[in-house]
Design a protein around this motif. Structure first.
Motif, PDB file in Angstrom:
ATOM      1  N   ALA B 128      33.098  42.830  36.038  1.00 43.39           N
ATOM      2  CA  ALA B 128      31.737  42.723  36.591  1.00 43.39           C
ATOM      3  C   ALA B 128      30.750  43.550  35.763  1.00 43.39           C
ATOM      4  O   ALA B 128      29.600  43.139  35.544  1.00 43.39           O
ATOM      5  N   GLY B 129      31.202  44.697  35.282  1.00 41.82           N
ATOM      6  CA  GLY B 129      30.325  45.564  34.488  1.00 41.82           C
ATOM      7  C   GLY B 129      29.850  44.875  33.226  1.00 41.82           C
ATOM      8  O   GLY B 129      28.671  44.962  32.856  1.00 41.82           O
ATOM      9  N   LEU B 130      30.765  44.155  32.583  1.00 41.96           N
ATOM     10  CA  LEU B 130      30.395  43.437  31.362  1.00 41.96           C
ATOM     11  C   LEU B 130      29.381  42.333  31.667  1.00 41.96           C
ATOM     12  O   LEU B 130      28.415  42.135  30.927  1.00 41.96           O
ATOM     13  N   LEU B 131      29.614  41.616  32.773  1.00 41.06           N
ATOM     14  CA  LEU B 131      28.677  40.546  33.152  1.00 41.06           C
ATOM     15  C   LEU B 131      27.277  41.115  33.388  1.00 41.06           C
ATOM     16  O   LEU B 131      26.275  40.558  32.926  1.00 41.06           O
ATOM     17  N   VAL B 132      27.220  42.231  34.090  1.00 42.14           N
ATOM     18  CA  VAL B 132      25.919  42.846  34.417  1.00 42.14           C
ATOM     19  C   VAL B 132      25.246  43.357  33.146  1.00 42.14           C
ATOM     20  O   VAL B 132      24.045  43.108  32.918  1.00 42.14           O
ATOM     21  N   GLN B 183      32.173  34.847  28.761  1.00 41.21           N
ATOM     22  CA  GLN B 183      33.535  34.301  28.673  1.00 41.21           C
ATOM     23  C   GLN B 183      34.551  35.417  28.866  1.00 41.21           C
ATOM     24  O   GLN B 183      35.544  35.253  29.570  1.00 41.21           O
ATOM     25  N   LEU B 184      34.271  36.549  28.235  1.00 36.02           N
ATOM     26  CA  LEU B 184      35.182  37.693  28.365  1.00 36.02           C
ATOM     27  C   LEU B 184      35.107  38.285  29.777  1.00 36.02           C
ATOM     28  O   LEU B 184      36.125  38.667  30.348  1.00 36.02           O
ATOM     29  N   GLY B 185      33.887  38.325  30.323  1.00 39.04           N
ATOM     30  CA  GLY B 185      33.702  38.897  31.661  1.00 39.04           C
ATOM     31  C   GLY B 185      34.328  38.043  32.749  1.00 39.04           C
ATOM     32  O   GLY B 185      34.774  38.554  33.779  1.00 39.04           O
ATOM     33  N   GLY B 193      37.306  41.733  21.825  1.00 37.41           N
ATOM     34  CA  GLY B 193      36.410  42.791  22.251  1.00 37.41           C
ATOM     35  C   GLY B 193      35.031  42.253  22.605  1.00 37.41           C
ATOM     36  O   GLY B 193      34.526  41.347  21.947  1.00 37.41           O
ATOM     37  N   SER B 194      34.474  42.803  23.641  1.00 36.10           N
ATOM     38  CA  SER B 194      33.129  42.367  24.043  1.00 36.10           C
ATOM     39  C   SER B 194      32.054  43.147  23.282  1.00 36.10           C
ATOM     40  O   SER B 194      30.889  42.758  23.289  1.00 36.10           O
ATOM     41  N   GLY B 195      32.450  44.228  22.628  1.00 35.64           N
ATOM     42  CA  GLY B 195      31.492  45.127  21.984  1.00 35.64           C
ATOM     43  C   GLY B 195      30.486  44.453  21.071  1.00 35.64           C
ATOM     44  O   GLY B 195      29.276  44.655  21.229  1.00 35.64           O
ATOM     45  N   PRO B 196      30.956  43.628  20.108  1.00 34.87           N
ATOM     46  CA  PRO B 196      30.002  43.026  19.182  1.00 34.87           C
ATOM     47  C   PRO B 196      28.959  42.138  19.876  1.00 34.87           C
ATOM     48  O   PRO B 196      27.798  42.128  19.484  1.00 34.87           O
ATOM     49  N   TRP B 197      29.402  41.426  20.920  1.00 33.89           N
ATOM     50  CA  TRP B 197      28.461  40.511  21.590  1.00 33.89           C
ATOM     51  C   TRP B 197      27.426  41.281  22.385  1.00 33.89           C
ATOM     52  O   TRP B 197      26.233  40.941  22.367  1.00 33.89           O
ATOM     53  N   VAL B 198      27.902  42.312  23.091  1.00 40.12           N
ATOM     54  CA  VAL B 198      26.943  43.132  23.863  1.00 40.12           C
ATOM     55  C   VAL B 198      26.005  43.857  22.905  1.00 40.12           C
ATOM     56  O   VAL B 198      24.792  43.943  23.155  1.00 40.12           O
TER      57      VAL B 198
END
Lengths: 232, 223
Positions: B128-132, B183-185, B193-198
């Motif tokens: 949820a944190g990644l989505l937010v 997609q990751l969230g 890793g979600s890092g590059p997209w965020v």
């Protein structure tokens, strides 16, 4: 004393059309100058130029000590313009419109008590104050535009057809607040098609044609000097 | 600048509370887009779940353009643009205020659309944190671009049709990075890793917010 407005050979264009074609104009402190002329003569363009809204492409221009071509932002903050269409947000109430305009301008009259007083003074108190601006009549919109100008307490009033849409009471109100501002040292530039109404208020009347001043004559205003004497 | 931003954001949000254009028109439009995508992809939850992140961001993008158009239209009334220029407000403050108001409106819209994605498409939440975080950063970038291009097209007669043409291509990185992060969230895409997209969403938002602060004034003058 330096003039409040000084235009020398001022030229401005709107699109490809010349709106001002070399205007020379001087307005002193406490003076009222009326601009008359046919539609398209350049009256509104002079007011917009003096408000810093119409950029000049040539000539010299100073308004309230600011160079109009280099510091239009300072000019905008210092003048009060009552144009054809007051800057109102239809979904906000009368009180909210006035509060936003005055707070945005950092006007001294932005406090609650001052706002209520201003609304009462301009005939927009009580239930009208809580009415959405989109529901106002043309005359009431005009009054709200006038309330904004009064609240900003500018030293230069730029009035475009100020009597249009106002009833007799509204016209009396307009002339009353203008007289107070003039007594406090403000000056006014008024564009109008109603010479019978505005010429008595004017020190000078300038006739415009083709984007320039073509004639100048004295108006009918009698200024009261200290001690009660009048000057024509 | 900050005082002016708060003043303008408050004014725009108050106008929305009164007119409810975003609530009554833009939000239903976004929900409709989601529903139409669901009809187009069929009743199987598998394809819908897979497509959910992209469909969410497409719906947000389309609805976001409408929200920005509304924000531009608020200042399009007779005299209001002149009024804003005469007000003495700092153009950077106006830009930030209008952007913040659009962000708030879009976040409400995204909360409803996210619920729609979870319910209609049967998607589950892995982070949820990644989505937010992705939503916040993507929305800030989207609102900044929309407000910037909105001011560019403000004085034109064809502004309604020009704004999507100008803004949508520039918003493509938000769509791509937002979709990957979601997609990751939601756990519907390839792991990684979600890092590059965020980070891409954050950089995008920061660049356009800074650009808006710098150029909004000249754009306002030329519009």
């Amino acid at each position: 004393m330096a003039p409040v407005v000084l235009l020398r050979a001022a030229v401005a264009t709107t699109g490809r059309f010349p709106a001002l074609a070399g205007v020379d104009l001087e307005l002193g402190q406490g003076e009222v100058v009326v601009l008359e002329g046919a539609n398209g003569a350049g009256k509104t363009s002079v007011l917009r130029a003096c408000a810093g809204l119409l950029p000049l492409s040539a000539g010299e221009a100073t308004v309230l000590g600011h160079d109009l071509r280099r510091d239009a932002a300072a000019v905008r903050r210092a003048v009060g313009l009552l144009g054809h269409s007051p800057a109102l947000y239809d979904d906000l109430t009368v009180a909210e419109n006035l509060r936003f305009s005055l707070r945005a301008a950092g006007a001294p009259a932005a406090g609650r008590a001052e706002l209520l007083g201003l609304l009462e003074r301009t005939g927009l108190g009580g239930r009208v104050a809580a009415t959405a601006a989109g529901r106002l009549s043309a005359g009431q919109r005009r009054r709200l535009g006038l309330a904004v100008v009064v609240g900003r307490a500018p030293m230069l009033w730029l009035l475009d057809e100020p009597h249009a849409g106002l009833d007799a009471e509204g016209r009396t109100l307009l002339e009353g607040v203008l007289a107070e501002a003039l007594a406090a040292g403000a000056s006014a530039l008024v564009a109008s098609h109603e010479p019978e109404v505005v010429v008595p208020l004017a020190d000078r009347v300038l006739t415009m044609g083709g984007g320039r001043v073509v004639r100048s004559r004295r108006g009918g205003r009698r200024r009261v000097l200290a001690g009660g004497a009048h000057v024509a | 600048m900050w005082r002016d931003a708060v003043l303008v954001a408050g004014k725009d949000l108050r106008i929305e509370l009164r007119s409810r254009v975003v609530l009554h028109q833009v939000l239903p439009f976004g929900v409709l887009v989601l529903l139409l995508f669901a009809f187009a992809l069929g009743p199987e939850h598998g394809p819908l779940r897979q497509a959910a992140p992209g469909l969410f961001w497409l719906a947000v993008l389309f609805a976001g353009v409408l929200a920005v158009q509304r924000s531009v239209a608020v200042e399009g009334g007779e005299g209001t643009r002149d009024g804003l220029r005469l007000s003495g407000l700092d153009p950077a403050g106006i830009f930030l205020g209008k952007t913040v108001a659009v962000v708030v409106e879009l976040l409400v819209l995204e909360a409803v659309l996210a619920a729609g994605v979870l319910l209609l498409f049967g998607a589950g939440v892995r982070s949820a944190g990644l989505l937010v975080l992705a939503s916040l950063a993507g929305t800030a970038g989207m609102a900044a671009i929309g407000t910037l291009y909105g001011s560019l097209s403000a004085g034109l007669r064809v502004r309604e049709t020009l704004l999507p043409l100008l803004a949508l291509p520039v918003l493509a990185p938000v769509l791509v990075a937002g979709t990957r992060a979601w997609q990751l969230g939601l756990g519907t895409g390839p792991s990684g890793g979600s890092g590059p997209w965020v980070a891409m969403l954050l950089v995008f938002a920061a660049v356009y917010l800074a650009l808006g602060v710098l150029v909004f004034g000249p754009l306002q003058e030329s519009a």
